[in-house]
Structures are given as structure tokens and as C-alpha cells.
Design a protein around this motif. Sequence first.
Motif, short mmCIF file in Angstrom:
data_model
loop_
_atom_site.label_atom_id
_atom_site.label_comp_id
_atom_site.label_asym_id
_atom_site.label_seq_id
_atom_site.Cartn_x
_atom_site.Cartn_y
_atom_site.Cartn_z
N PHE A 125 -114.98 17.41 -47.90
CA PHE A 125 -116.08 17.90 -47.06
C PHE A 125 -115.83 19.33 -46.59
O PHE A 125 -116.75 20.17 -46.57
N LEU A 126 -114.58 19.65 -46.23
CA LEU A 126 -114.28 21.01 -45.79
C LEU A 126 -114.40 22.02 -46.93
O LEU A 126 -114.79 23.17 -46.71
N ALA A 127 -114.08 21.60 -48.15
CA ALA A 127 -114.29 22.50 -49.30
C ALA A 127 -115.77 22.84 -49.43
O ALA A 127 -116.14 24.00 -49.73
N TYR A 128 -116.62 21.84 -49.21
CA TYR A 128 -118.06 22.10 -49.22
C TYR A 128 -118.45 23.08 -48.11
O TYR A 128 -119.19 24.05 -48.35
N LEU A 129 -117.95 22.85 -46.89
CA LEU A 129 -118.32 23.71 -45.77
C LEU A 129 -117.86 25.15 -45.99
O LEU A 129 -118.59 26.10 -45.69
N ILE A 130 -116.66 25.33 -46.53
CA ILE A 130 -116.16 26.69 -46.77
C ILE A 130 -116.97 27.37 -47.87
O ILE A 130 -117.34 28.55 -47.75
N GLY A 131 -117.25 26.64 -48.95
CA GLY A 131 -118.07 27.21 -50.01
C GLY A 131 -119.45 27.59 -49.53
O GLY A 131 -119.99 28.65 -49.89
N LYS A 132 -120.03 26.75 -48.68
CA LYS A 132 -121.36 27.06 -48.13
C LYS A 132 -121.29 28.23 -47.16
O LYS A 132 -122.18 29.10 -47.16
N GLU A 133 -120.25 28.27 -46.32
CA GLU A 133 -120.12 29.35 -45.34
C GLU A 133 -119.90 30.70 -46.02
O GLU A 133 -120.45 31.72 -45.60
N LEU A 134 -119.10 30.69 -47.08
CA LEU A 134 -118.82 31.95 -47.79
C LEU A 134 -119.98 32.36 -48.68
O LEU A 134 -120.28 33.56 -48.80
N TYR A 135 -120.63 31.37 -49.30
CA TYR A 135 -121.63 31.69 -50.32
C TYR A 135 -122.95 30.95 -50.07
O TYR A 135 -123.84 31.47 -49.43
N ASN A 136 -123.04 29.71 -50.58
CA ASN A 136 -124.30 28.97 -50.45
C ASN A 136 -124.05 27.48 -50.68
O ASN A 136 -122.93 27.06 -50.97
N TRP A 187 -112.22 27.55 -42.16
CA TRP A 187 -113.66 27.38 -41.89
C TRP A 187 -114.03 27.84 -40.48
O TRP A 187 -115.04 28.53 -40.29
N LEU A 188 -113.21 27.50 -39.50
CA LEU A 188 -113.50 27.93 -38.13
C LEU A 188 -113.37 29.44 -37.99
O LEU A 188 -114.12 30.07 -37.22
N PHE A 189 -112.43 30.04 -38.71
CA PHE A 189 -112.32 31.50 -38.73
C PHE A 189 -113.60 32.12 -39.28
O PHE A 189 -114.14 33.11 -38.73
N LEU A 190 -114.13 31.56 -40.36
CA LEU A 190 -115.37 32.08 -40.96
C LEU A 190 -116.54 31.91 -39.99
O LEU A 190 -117.39 32.80 -39.87
N ARG A 191 -116.59 30.76 -39.34
CA ARG A 191 -117.67 30.53 -38.37
C ARG A 191 -117.59 31.52 -37.21
O ARG A 191 -118.60 32.11 -36.81
N THR A 248 -122.30 42.20 -55.70
CA THR A 248 -123.04 41.80 -54.50
C THR A 248 -122.73 42.67 -53.28
O THR A 248 -123.56 42.79 -52.39
N GLY A 249 -121.56 43.25 -53.25
CA GLY A 249 -121.16 44.04 -52.09
C GLY A 249 -120.77 43.20 -50.90
O GLY A 249 -120.47 43.69 -49.84
N ASN A 250 -120.74 41.87 -51.07
CA ASN A 250 -120.35 40.96 -50.00
C ASN A 250 -118.84 40.83 -49.99
O ASN A 250 -118.21 40.77 -51.05
N ASP A 251 -118.24 40.77 -48.78
CA ASP A 251 -116.78 40.70 -48.72
C ASP A 251 -116.26 39.27 -48.71
O ASP A 251 -115.07 39.04 -48.50
N SER A 252 -117.14 38.29 -48.93
CA SER A 252 -116.71 36.89 -48.91
C SER A 252 -115.65 36.63 -49.97
O SER A 252 -114.61 36.00 -49.70
#
Length: 540
Positions: free
Chosen positions: A95-106, A145-149, A304-308
Motif C-alpha cells: 500500500f505504501l508503494a502505491y502511495l509513494i508512486g501516486k504522491e511522486l507521479y500519479n 511518504w510523510l516527507f513527500l506529503r 518533464t522538469g519535475n524533480d520527483s
Amino acid sequence: MNDYKQKIPLVLILLLGAVLLFANLGLYDLWGDEVFSFPKGNSFAEALAHSKVVQVSVHPPLHLLMQYVWIHTFAGLDLALNRFIYAIFGLLNVFLAYLIGKELYNHRTGLIAAFLTATSPYLVMYSRMVRYYPLTAFLVLLVVWLFLRYRRTQRWSDWAWFTLAGVALIYEDYLGIVVLAVLYLFTFLRFKDHRTLIPKLLLSALVIFVLFLPWLPVLTQQLGHGTDPYPELAKQTQQENPRLAQKQVGLRGMIFDTIMKVGYLFYTFSLGETTYPWRWIVSLPVMGAFLALLWGGAFRRRVTGNDSTTLLIFTLSGSLVLLLILSQIHGQFSSRAFQLPSKLMFLLPLFLVLVARGGDNLKSRLPQITLGAVLILGNGYGLTNYFSGRQFMNAKYLTPWRQMQAVIESQSEPQDLILTDEEALLKQLYNSDSPLNSFGLVGAIEESHNRFVRVGPYDLYLVIRYRGDEQITIEGLAVRDSLKQLYPLLDVAYYVPTDPEAAPFWKRFLGKEPNPYLVEVYRFRVELAPGDTIISNYGE
């Protein structure tokens, strides 16, 4: 409605992960490192005191506390229940892999990352063991994930959760400090983008440090411990097993050692440890697909120029470099190539997020289908091998301690004795309340004589496993040779034959012929005290 439809694939992936993680958790017997993971003592205070001084344990107390509570509240001595909590963390990591992938990208990248994490042969295998690896991975992923949030929202609530997760991480695994350091370093290097975050992040670091201070003296004490179970046999080990025991020295040796570690790490992250790398028809396409998707995931960041992706690559590569340096400069963190992946398993879900990004970047249908099919088939092949006991790179996980115990008990008497230093067998005897008596290898000859004086004639079983800790094997072989001179040998039982397909690999790796079997059980008849004349035809 659209939100509901988006959740269906994630729920299905989590269900798939649950099946793979929770099905038949007692399939394989305990192995040595699982036994070391169990708390020692009748109370948490005793277990904690033991963990502070034991030479083979260099860990902070959070995992010990969690396991102690779990065992004394739910699991008891049940093998499957003891492994159950680690499988829970394995599922949370999906589940956390999903959340990180979504937070970074989509959402799509998150789904791909979750699927790859749920079906990773390596993650499934090591999340079904009584080991701290899935818990460390959970806390690392939670911190990331919390760092990204917090980076996105800059809310105090997210700051607080990130700080608490950071404290939990370093109280669970010292290596987690590396991930925190890399995240902070990235923030400082991108100062212009994070100038409003840095003051609060510095405050977070201060809170983490202050809360860790009570344990700091224990850390310094643990780092001073040695790790050789038989220091007096170290020289003999190096002479008899040069490729396995001797550490490469000098710059050339360090470079070679690092290349071996990184290469084996990529192999295990891609294929797991239940697919032989020389099965080229499987390994080459799978590793090629991972490389292609890694390249695709990394290359698109310039467009993309995104730093994710920059953040993800920096976290992965920075953590890996620092951990490799630690493995070279301090003995407590050193690892042979085949031991490193388990210690760094917490990086694997992040690695799979980058792979997932590469898959999401593919715009053409043909490469999407081709590369996706290769990864699915590769994961399926490794998982099939795992659940059927085939192609294990380390056959120690297949050792049938329960079967061995049953065979010995079926032919033994109450006065008989087992000599072994195999922690997994000793734990199995304890858990099952076995009537068998046991004794270690050190002082075994004297004990065999003393026992004869106490109980009279008896059968003595010597259990030897050919293992990575060669010093223990050497000690066992020395005991065997001494026993052969003293007592009649009745029979020998063999367990876990060496796979003929893997034998050439182990010959190159060890620098000598591998033993035909992983485990040997020698049965002697102790009928006369040492020094007396032995009837040579006893038992004929």
C-alpha cells in the motif's frame, strides 16, 4: 463513481498480495536468523538486557518490543502466527508503494508499483519470515511518504507525523538513519526550492536526536562487539575457504567487492533468490526489462522538469552509496554480497516505484505489453519456485528441522543426546517440548563422557550443517572426527541434497567442491567411556 473505479484495481492488488503473503506461513521451518530474532528472557527487561550485549545483534529496541508484545499477546510458540505480523507489514508495504508512486507521479504509477511490490519474489519471501526486514521497509517507506506529503502541504500535522516516523525508524534499525540523512541532504542541496521547509526540518532533526539520546550509549557499546562465534577458528577458516572467508583488501579488492555487491543486489531485486541467474532464458529477459524500465523512469525526468524522479533517484543511489561505505568501514555493518540485499530490502519498493515510472512513461502499446508480460512471467516463475521449494540460492531455508526431529525421536531413548550448535533445531526442540536432550559443540567430548558416567550407554546424535559460518561447521567436523575415534558410528542420515545444477556455481564461489548434502546427522553409540577399548564390531 470514477474514484470508486480507481480503487478497485488497488483492492485487487492488495488481495493478491495478501494471498501470497499469508498463505501457508508454516511452509518452511525456522532458520537460524529467525531464531536469533526471538526475544531472550522471561520478561521484556531481560530480553532488552540480552539484546544490548549479544554479539550477533546490533539493533535498537523497537523491533524487540513489537515482537515481545506480539508473542506474549497472540502468537505464543505457533510458527505461522509468529510470522503473521511480518506478513502484515509486507502487505502494508504494498500500500505504501502505491502511495509513494501516486504522491511522486500519479495513480497509474502507484498501481504499477503496488503490483510489482505485491508480486516481488524477494519481498514475498522475506516478508514471510520472523525477521525485522519488512518492519524496516515499512518505516522507511512511511518516512519517505510523510516527507513527500510534508514537502507538498507544509502542514504542522504532516511535520509531526514525519518526525514521529523518523524516531520510530532509528529506534528500529540503525541503517534507517542513512535514509533520513539522504532526504535531508537532498533538501539542503535544493535549498532554493526548500528554503521554507528547512527550519522546520532542522527542528524535526533536533527532536529525533533528542529522543534518541537515551539509546546512544547502547549504540556505542554495540558497535564495539565482535561477531566471530569461534574466534580461535578464524585463521583455519581463512585457509580452508579463501574465497568465502577472506575479505578483499586494497583499492582493487574494495572495487571488486563493491561490484559484486551491487550486481547481486540488482539480481535479487529483479529476480529474487528463487530463480537461478544462469537460467538465461528467464534471467536475461527479466533483468533486461528492469534495466529498460529503470532507464525509462530516469530519462523522462529531463523532459518533464519535475524533480520527483530526481528525488527518487537521489534517495536510492545516495542511500546505497552510504550503506556500501558503511559495509566497508565497520565490521558490524559489513556483509558478504549474498547477505546485503536482505539488509537493504527497504530500498526495493522505492526501486520498484522507479521501475513503475518507467512503465508509465511508455506510450506505445507494444513495449507496454512486452515488458509488462516479461515482468509478470518473471515474478510468477520466482514465486512458483519459492512455494515449491525449487531453485533456492540459499538452501538453508529448506532445512527440514521438524522432519529431522521426528526421525530422531522415533529411534531415540530418553537418555540419548543431540550435539549441535544449530539454533533452528534447538528452537524447534524447545517449541515442541521435545524429550530429546541437547548440548552444544564446545565441550562436547567431555559432555559425552560425563553423560555416560551419569546415565550409562546411550545414542549420541551429532548434527552438522555446511553453512556460511564456516567456523561452526569446522568445529562440528572436529567433534565428529574425535567421536569417530572414541565410539562406534551406527549410521549417518543426510538432508537437503545439493542441487546438481547449482553445484558448479558453489564450486566457483567457495573455491572448492560443495558438500553433497547441506545437513548430516551422525549417530554414535556411547557404550564405553573415552579411553577404554571400544568393541569395533559393535552393531554388526
